[in-house]
Scaffold this motif. Structure first.
Motif, PDB file in Angstrom:
ATOM      1  N   LEU A  53       9.529   3.772  -2.319  1.00  0.00           N
ATOM      2  CA  LEU A  53      10.190   2.498  -2.637  1.00  0.00           C
ATOM      3  C   LEU A  53       9.177   1.360  -2.766  1.00  0.00           C
ATOM      4  O   LEU A  53       9.286   0.523  -3.670  1.00  0.00           O
ATOM      5  CB  LEU A  53      11.238   2.170  -1.584  1.00  0.00           C
ATOM      6  CG  LEU A  53      12.453   3.107  -1.532  1.00  0.00           C
ATOM      7  CD1 LEU A  53      13.341   2.761  -0.352  1.00  0.00           C
ATOM      8  CD2 LEU A  53      13.218   3.048  -2.837  1.00  0.00           C
ATOM      9  N   LYS A  54       8.190   1.317  -1.858  1.00  0.00           N
ATOM     10  CA  LYS A  54       7.144   0.292  -1.965  1.00  0.00           C
ATOM     11  C   LYS A  54       6.356   0.468  -3.253  1.00  0.00           C
ATOM     12  O   LYS A  54       6.003  -0.508  -3.922  1.00  0.00           O
ATOM     13  CB  LYS A  54       6.188   0.361  -0.766  1.00  0.00           C
ATOM     14  CG  LYS A  54       6.761  -0.184   0.509  1.00  0.00           C
ATOM     15  CD  LYS A  54       5.715  -0.234   1.610  1.00  0.00           C
ATOM     16  CE  LYS A  54       5.550   1.141   2.226  1.00  0.00           C
ATOM     17  NZ  LYS A  54       4.699   1.136   3.431  1.00  0.00           N
TER      18      LYS A  54
ATOM     19  N   ASN B  54      -1.406   1.253   4.984  1.00  0.00           N
ATOM     20  CA  ASN B  54      -0.441   0.221   5.367  1.00  0.00           C
ATOM     21  C   ASN B  54      -1.103  -0.917   6.133  1.00  0.00           C
ATOM     22  O   ASN B  54      -0.651  -2.053   6.062  1.00  0.00           O
ATOM     23  CB  ASN B  54       0.712   0.826   6.166  1.00  0.00           C
ATOM     24  CG  ASN B  54       1.735   1.451   5.256  1.00  0.00           C
ATOM     25  OD1 ASN B  54       2.414   0.758   4.519  1.00  0.00           O
ATOM     26  ND2 ASN B  54       1.812   2.763   5.277  1.00  0.00           N
ATOM     27  N   PHE B  55      -2.169  -0.624   6.864  1.00  0.00           N
ATOM     28  CA  PHE B  55      -2.921  -1.689   7.518  1.00  0.00           C
ATOM     29  C   PHE B  55      -3.534  -2.613   6.466  1.00  0.00           C
ATOM     30  O   PHE B  55      -3.497  -3.836   6.606  1.00  0.00           O
ATOM     31  CB  PHE B  55      -4.008  -1.106   8.422  1.00  0.00           C
ATOM     32  CG  PHE B  55      -4.837  -2.159   9.083  1.00  0.00           C
ATOM     33  CD1 PHE B  55      -4.342  -2.872  10.163  1.00  0.00           C
ATOM     34  CD2 PHE B  55      -6.113  -2.446   8.626  1.00  0.00           C
ATOM     35  CE1 PHE B  55      -5.099  -3.863  10.773  1.00  0.00           C
ATOM     36  CE2 PHE B  55      -6.879  -3.431   9.234  1.00  0.00           C
ATOM     37  CZ  PHE B  55      -6.375  -4.139  10.307  1.00  0.00           C
ATOM     38  N   LEU B  56      -4.073  -2.021   5.405  1.00  0.00           N
ATOM     39  CA  LEU B  56      -4.644  -2.828   4.324  1.00  0.00           C
ATOM     40  C   LEU B  56      -3.558  -3.538   3.520  1.00  0.00           C
ATOM     41  O   LEU B  56      -3.819  -4.543   2.870  1.00  0.00           O
ATOM     42  CB  LEU B  56      -5.481  -1.934   3.395  1.00  0.00           C
ATOM     43  CG  LEU B  56      -6.690  -1.258   4.039  1.00  0.00           C
ATOM     44  CD1 LEU B  56      -7.361  -0.325   3.054  1.00  0.00           C
ATOM     45  CD2 LEU B  56      -7.662  -2.282   4.581  1.00  0.00           C
ATOM     46  N   TRP B  57      -2.333  -3.045   3.589  1.00  0.00           N
ATOM     47  CA  TRP B  57      -1.186  -3.588   2.866  1.00  0.00           C
ATOM     48  C   TRP B  57      -0.522  -4.726   3.644  1.00  0.00           C
ATOM     49  O   TRP B  57       0.329  -5.426   3.108  1.00  0.00           O
ATOM     50  CB  TRP B  57      -0.215  -2.436   2.625  1.00  0.00           C
ATOM     51  CG  TRP B  57       1.053  -2.726   1.935  1.00  0.00           C
ATOM     52  CD1 TRP B  57       2.299  -2.718   2.495  1.00  0.00           C
ATOM     53  CD2 TRP B  57       1.248  -3.049   0.563  1.00  0.00           C
ATOM     54  NE1 TRP B  57       3.243  -3.011   1.550  1.00  0.00           N
ATOM     55  CE2 TRP B  57       2.621  -3.221   0.347  1.00  0.00           C
ATOM     56  CE3 TRP B  57       0.384  -3.225  -0.508  1.00  0.00           C
ATOM     57  CZ2 TRP B  57       3.157  -3.552  -0.883  1.00  0.00           C
ATOM     58  CZ3 TRP B  57       0.921  -3.542  -1.748  1.00  0.00           C
ATOM     59  CH2 TRP B  57       2.285  -3.708  -1.913  1.00  0.00           C
ATOM     60  N   LEU B  58      -0.905  -4.934   4.912  1.00  0.00           N
ATOM     61  CA  LEU B  58      -0.258  -5.929   5.778  1.00  0.00           C
ATOM     62  C   LEU B  58      -0.063  -7.310   5.151  1.00  0.00           C
ATOM     63  O   LEU B  58       1.019  -7.880   5.268  1.00  0.00           O
ATOM     64  CB  LEU B  58      -1.033  -6.078   7.086  1.00  0.00           C
ATOM     65  CG  LEU B  58      -0.600  -5.183   8.238  1.00  0.00           C
ATOM     66  CD1 LEU B  58      -1.600  -5.266   9.381  1.00  0.00           C
ATOM     67  CD2 LEU B  58       0.778  -5.531   8.722  1.00  0.00           C
ATOM     68  N   PRO B  59      -1.062  -7.897   4.495  1.00  0.00           N
ATOM     69  CA  PRO B  59      -0.852  -9.250   3.954  1.00  0.00           C
ATOM     70  C   PRO B  59       0.229  -9.321   2.871  1.00  0.00           C
ATOM     71  O   PRO B  59       0.827 -10.360   2.662  1.00  0.00           O
ATOM     72  CB  PRO B  59      -2.214  -9.622   3.355  1.00  0.00           C
ATOM     73  CG  PRO B  59      -3.183  -8.743   4.040  1.00  0.00           C
ATOM     74  CD  PRO B  59      -2.454  -7.480   4.339  1.00  0.00           C
TER      75      PRO B  59
ATOM     76  N   ALA C 179       5.018  -2.880   6.321  1.00  0.00           N
ATOM     77  CA  ALA C 179       3.746  -2.268   6.697  1.00  0.00           C
ATOM     78  C   ALA C 179       3.726  -1.934   8.194  1.00  0.00           C
ATOM     79  O   ALA C 179       3.293  -0.848   8.584  1.00  0.00           O
ATOM     80  CB  ALA C 179       2.589  -3.189   6.349  1.00  0.00           C
ATOM     81  N   LEU C 180       4.211  -2.846   9.031  1.00  0.00           N
ATOM     82  CA  LEU C 180       4.250  -2.581  10.477  1.00  0.00           C
ATOM     83  C   LEU C 180       5.207  -1.441  10.820  1.00  0.00           C
ATOM     84  O   LEU C 180       4.922  -0.628  11.706  1.00  0.00           O
ATOM     85  CB  LEU C 180       4.633  -3.848  11.242  1.00  0.00           C
ATOM     86  CG  LEU C 180       3.547  -4.921  11.308  1.00  0.00           C
ATOM     87  CD1 LEU C 180       4.090  -6.195  11.947  1.00  0.00           C
ATOM     88  CD2 LEU C 180       2.335  -4.407  12.069  1.00  0.00           C
TER      89      LEU C 180
END
Length: 166
Positions: free
Chosen positions: A65-66, A132-137, A143-144
């Motif tokens: 989905l993302k 997902n850590f790199l996707w956080l912003p 992401a969390l």
């Protein structure tokens, strides 16, 4: 239930492993375990492996989905101007879509009991956690959620020692 001949004044042993009346299994023996000592994690870890398979399926669907959202339109996610790991949102979309499809496949094989899928699940969950850590912003909430799911998957797959690890 099969019983051995009882000795005068001695206990009667059950050999069916049910732990019923007269069961003389010593410490460390589990009912139905055939006299084997419990493995680290035991039933929790085995249930955790099934749970990890389901979580990988869910995390894969979230990744798909993302990915579709990132590919379809750049307006869904926040714009980041100065970020070290900045990619075009379409590129992030393809990354999440590819990881999502692979996670769904590996999660399915974990549920089917494929031995290779456990190791692949740990590696892919770790890779997805980093992505997902790199996707956080861009999307902090999703992401969390994915990071938490990946951490639980890694724990569950690493604590079940039913077969050979390597």
């Amino acid at each position: 239930m099969t019983q051995s001949a009882s000795t005068p004044g001695g206990p009667r042993e059950t050999t069916d492993g049910t732990g019923g009346p007269g069961h003389t299994g010593g410490p460390g023996r589990t009912p139905g375990g055939g006299g084997k000592s419990p493995q680290p994690g035991g039933h929790w870890a085995a249930a955790g492996t099934m749970f990890a398979g389901v979580l990988l399926l869910v995390d894969g669907v979230l990744g798909i989905l993302k990915g579709v959202s990132g590919i379809a339109t750049d307006d869904v996610f926040a714009r980041i101007n100065h970020y070290v790991f900045k990619f075009d949102l379409t590129a992030w979309g393809w990354i999440h879509l590819a990881l999502g499809v692979i996670l769904v496949i590996v999660g399915w094989f974990i549920l089917k009991g494929a031995g290779w899928a456990r190791g692949a699940g740990v590696a892919l969950a770790a890779l997805n956690l980093i992505a997902n850590f790199l996707w956080l912003p861009y999307a902090p909430i999703t992401a969390l959620i994915s990071i938490a799911i990946d951490a639980v998957v890694i724990w569950a797959l690493c604590t079940d020692r039913q077969g050979a690890v390597i």
